[in-house]
Design a protein around this motif. Structure first.
Motif, PDB file in Angstrom:
ATOM      1  N   ASN A 264      33.560  37.419  43.212  1.00 34.80           N
ATOM      2  CA  ASN A 264      34.377  38.517  42.693  1.00 34.80           C
ATOM      3  C   ASN A 264      33.780  39.154  41.449  1.00 34.80           C
ATOM      4  OD1 ASN A 264      36.059  37.853  44.748  1.00 34.80           O
ATOM      5  ND2 ASN A 264      37.840  37.365  43.508  1.00 34.80           N
ATOM      6  N   ASP A 265      33.199  38.329  40.567  1.00 34.23           N
ATOM      7  CA  ASP A 265      32.634  38.870  39.337  1.00 34.23           C
ATOM      8  C   ASP A 265      31.108  38.875  39.351  1.00 34.23           C
ATOM      9  OD1 ASP A 265      32.015  36.207  39.053  1.00 34.23           O
ATOM     10  OD2 ASP A 265      33.371  35.842  37.387  1.00 34.23           O
TER      11      ASP A 265
ATOM     12  N   ASN B 124      33.878  27.723  37.882  1.00 35.74           N
ATOM     13  CA  ASN B 124      35.300  27.677  37.548  1.00 35.74           C
ATOM     14  C   ASN B 124      35.855  26.263  37.744  1.00 35.74           C
ATOM     15  OD1 ASN B 124      35.410  30.509  37.114  1.00 35.74           O
ATOM     16  ND2 ASN B 124      35.681  30.848  39.310  1.00 35.74           N
ATOM     17  N   ASN B 125      37.032  26.018  37.183  1.00 37.69           N
ATOM     18  CA  ASN B 125      37.820  24.804  37.461  1.00 37.69           C
ATOM     19  C   ASN B 125      37.003  23.525  37.264  1.00 37.69           C
ATOM     20  OD1 ASN B 125      39.520  26.868  38.537  1.00 37.69           O
ATOM     21  ND2 ASN B 125      38.584  26.586  40.554  1.00 37.69           N
TER      22      ASN B 125
ATOM     23  N   THR C  47      21.654  44.728  40.478  1.00 37.83           N
ATOM     24  CA  THR C  47      22.697  45.662  40.909  1.00 37.83           C
ATOM     25  C   THR C  47      24.074  45.020  40.974  1.00 37.83           C
ATOM     26  OG1 THR C  47      22.319  45.135  43.246  1.00 37.83           O
ATOM     27  CG2 THR C  47      21.013  46.913  42.297  1.00 37.83           C
ATOM     28  N   GLY C  48      24.132  43.687  40.954  1.00 36.73           N
ATOM     29  CA  GLY C  48      25.412  43.008  41.054  1.00 36.73           C
ATOM     30  C   GLY C  48      26.001  43.052  42.453  1.00 36.73           C
ATOM     31  N   THR C  49      25.183  43.384  43.470  1.00 36.24           N
ATOM     32  CA  THR C  49      25.658  43.446  44.847  1.00 36.24           C
ATOM     33  C   THR C  49      24.879  42.457  45.699  1.00 36.24           C
ATOM     34  OG1 THR C  49      24.091  45.233  45.342  1.00 36.24           O
ATOM     35  CG2 THR C  49      26.302  45.874  44.657  1.00 36.24           C
ATOM     36  N   TYR C  50      25.466  42.096  46.842  1.00 32.96           N
ATOM     37  CA  TYR C  50      24.835  41.129  47.723  1.00 32.96           C
ATOM     38  C   TYR C  50      23.958  41.817  48.754  1.00 32.96           C
ATOM     39  CZ  TYR C  50      26.996  36.966  45.948  1.00 32.96           C
ATOM     40  OH  TYR C  50      27.334  35.909  45.149  1.00 32.96           O
TER      41      TYR C  50
ATOM     42  N   PRO D  90      32.498  41.545  35.821  1.00 35.67           N
ATOM     43  CA  PRO D  90      33.701  42.383  35.888  1.00 35.67           C
ATOM     44  C   PRO D  90      34.963  41.591  36.186  1.00 35.67           C
ATOM     45  CG  PRO D  90      31.894  43.398  37.081  1.00 35.67           C
ATOM     46  CD  PRO D  90      31.436  42.021  36.717  1.00 35.67           C
ATOM     47  N   GLY D  91      36.017  41.888  35.415  1.00 35.57           N
ATOM     48  CA  GLY D  91      37.311  41.266  35.630  1.00 35.57           C
ATOM     49  C   GLY D  91      37.536  39.986  34.863  1.00 35.57           C
ATOM     50  N   ASP D  92      36.472  39.457  34.230  1.00 34.49           N
ATOM     51  CA  ASP D  92      36.596  38.208  33.480  1.00 34.49           C
ATOM     52  C   ASP D  92      36.682  38.501  31.986  1.00 34.49           C
ATOM     53  OD1 ASP D  92      36.373  36.864  35.839  1.00 34.49           O
ATOM     54  OD2 ASP D  92      34.280  36.300  35.563  1.00 34.49           O
ATOM     55  N   SER D  93      37.759  38.096  31.368  1.00 40.29           N
ATOM     56  CA  SER D  93      37.890  38.294  29.921  1.00 40.29           C
ATOM     57  C   SER D  93      36.897  37.424  29.151  1.00 40.29           C
ATOM     58  CB  SER D  93      39.319  37.980  29.475  1.00 40.29           C
ATOM     59  OG  SER D  93      40.233  38.873  30.063  1.00 40.29           O
ATOM     60  N   PHE D  94      36.696  36.199  29.613  1.00 36.88           N
ATOM     61  CA  PHE D  94      35.706  35.316  29.018  1.00 36.88           C
ATOM     62  C   PHE D  94      34.861  34.737  30.148  1.00 36.88           C
ATOM     63  CE2 PHE D  94      39.173  35.375  25.906  1.00 36.88           C
ATOM     64  CZ  PHE D  94      38.471  35.754  24.766  1.00 36.88           C
TER      65      PHE D  94
END
Length: 386
Positions: free
Chosen positions: A222-223, A155-156, A269-272, A90-94
Motif C-alpha cells: 500500500n505504501d 509492520n506488527n 517510481t514506487g510502482t510494481y 504514502p499514507g504512513d504518518s511515521f
C-alpha cells in the motif's frame, strides 16, 4: 538524628529524580542531489532526487530511565521526499519507524511496532548499499536481500536485541499478519548475529517472509515499502570487514529465494513491474539470487574519503541464468561533522535474462528502469544530519 533524617530524605528525593530522568530528541537526515542517468524508460535524464544514498527522514526518539538499569524507549520516524515535501511512503504518518519498547542493561531490549528487520540491522552495515559511502543507489539488484538503507520496513513486529557479550550481539524478530484466520499469510520472522572485536566485524542472518505484499500484514504494498510480490521470500546473508589504519575492506555474500514471484517494485517510481505492468515484461516463477560483494573505503584525510564496491549477482529464473554486474565509486568531503558533499557513479549491466522478463532491464535502486540491459548514473549530492 534530625540531620540524618533530613539527609536521607534529600538523598531519596535525588534518587527519585534520577530514576525519573527522561529525554526526547528531534533528529533527522536530509540527502539530496542532482542525478544524470543514461537511460530511464528509454531516455537519458537529468533530475533532482531525494534519498539517493540515505533515507531523508525526521523523527523523535525518547528514553525514560526507570531505574535499576531499565529504560522505556520509543521512536517515531517519517521518511519524506525533499523535492516536494511529500511522504516517501504514502499514507504512513511515521512510515520509516514507529515503535515502543523496554531496554534492560542486563537482559537486552524488546521493541514493538513498525521496524527494520534483523538482517538489515546487523548484516546491512557491512554492505556498501547500507552506508553513506555507497547508499541506496548502490544496492544489490532490486535490493533483493534487504541490506540497503531503504530496505523493507515491517509492520506488527516484535524484536529482541540481546546485550553485547564478548563482542557478540543477537537479534530475533517476528512480524504478525494480524489477519483473522490467516495467521501465516504475510508474516515474517528472522534472526541475526554480529561479532565485533577490535578491527574485525562479522555478521550473519536469516529472514523469511510468507506472502509478502499480500493484504495488510507484515509487508504491505500500500505504501510501497515492500519490494517483491511473491508466495515466499527467504534471505541468507553473511559478511565481514576489516579495518586497518585509514582503510576498511569488506566481503559479503547473500542468497535470496523468491517462490512464485509475481512482481518487483521499481523504487524509482514506487510502482510494481511484472504481472501488474505487462509493458515492463513479466515476472512469474521462482527466482534465486546469489550476491557476491567486495567493498572498500579509504580516508585520505579526516574530511576526504574515497570508496568503491563491486557486486556480481548470479540468478536462476525459469531455466535461465541471469547475471548482474554492479559497480560503484564515490568521493566524499565532509565540511563539518554534520554536513558533507559527495560525487558518486554507479553502473549496472544484466545479461542472460529472458527478453520478455522485467529482469532483462537494468534498474538501479531509486531510479526508473532502463529500457536496455545497461544503466549508468552519476550523482552530485549533499547530506546534512541533525
Amino acid at each position: 538524628m534530625k540531620k540524618v533524617l533530613i539527609g536521607s530524605t534529600i538523598l531519596g528525593l535525588f534518587s527519585m529524580c534520577a530514576h525519573a530522568q527522561s529525554s526526547v530528541t528531534l533528529y533527522g537526515l536530509i540527502d539530496t542531489g542532482l542525478v544524470y542517468s543514461n537511460n530511464q524508460l528509454g531516455h537519458s535524464n537529468w533530475q533532482m532526487i531525494s534519498s539517493a544514498t540515505q533515507n531523508t527522514v525526521f523523527g523523535l526518539k525518547g528514553d525514560e530511565d526507570l531505574g535499576g538499569g531499565l529504560h522505556a524507549i520509543f521512536k517515531l520516524e517519517q521518511a519524506f521526499v525533499l523535492n516536494n515535501g511529500a511522504q516517501a511512503l504514502p499514507g504512513d504518518s511515521f512510515g520509516s519507524q514507529a515503535l515502543i519498547g523496554m531496554q534492560s542493561d542486563a537482559y537486552g531490549t524488546m521493541m514493538f511496532g513498525r521496524q527494520f528487520d534483523v538482517v538489515n540491522d546487523l548484516v546491512g552495515p557491512l554492505s556498501a548499499g547500507y552506508n553513506t559511502w555507497g547508499g541506496s543507489i548502490a544496492a544489490h539488484p532490486f535490493d533483493n536481500d534487504n541490506l540497503a538503507s531503504n530496505a523493507v520496513i515491517f509492520n506488527n513486529t516484535v524484536k529482541y536485541i540481546s546485550p553485547t557479550y564478548l563482542g557478540a550481539t543477537l537479534e530475533t524478530m517476528y512480524a504478525f499478519s494480524n489477519e483473522p484466520g490467516n495467521f501465516a499469510v504475510n508474516r515474517a520472522y528472522g534472526f541475526a548475529l554480529s561479532y565485533t572485536k577490535g578491527p574485525v566485524n562479522l555478521a550473519a542472518g536469516y529472514l523469511q517472509m510468507n506472502n509478502p505484499g499480500t493484504g495488510l500484514g507484515a509487508v504491505t504494498t500500500n505504501d510501497g515499502s515492500a519490494n517483491f510480490i511473491a508466495q515466499r521470500q527467504r534471505i541468507w546473508s553473511l559478511g565481514g570487514n576489516l579495518t586497518f589504519g585509514a582503510a576498511t575492506v569488506g566481503l559479503l555474500w547473500s542468497h535470496t529465494q523468491i517462490d512464485n514471484a509475481a512482481g518487483v517494485l521499481s523504487f524509482g517510481t514506487g510502482t510494481y513491474l511484472g504481472a501488474s505492468d505487462p509493458s515492463a515484461g513479466t515476472l512469474d516463477g521462482s527466482l534465486r539470487l546469489d550476491n557476491y560483494e567486495v567493498n572498500a573505503k579509504y580516508s585520505l584525510t579526516p574530511a576526504l574519503s574515497v570508496s568503491g564496491a563491486y557486486t556480481y549477482t548470479h540468478g536462476s529464473y525459469n531455466g535461465s541464468s541471469p547475471g548482474w554486474n554492479t559497480g560503484m565509486l564515490q568521493c566524499d568531503y565532509a565540511v563539518s561533522k554534520r554536513t558533507d558533499f559527495y560525487l558518486e557513479g554507479v553502473y549496472q549491466n544484466v545479461h542472460g535474462a529472458p527478453p520478455n522478463s522485467v529482469l532483462s532491464h537494468a534498474m538501479l535502486n531509486t531510479l526508473s528502469p532502463s529500457s536496455t540491459s545497461t544503466q549508468v548514473a552519476v550523482t552530485a549530492g549533499m547530506r546534512h544530519t541533525f
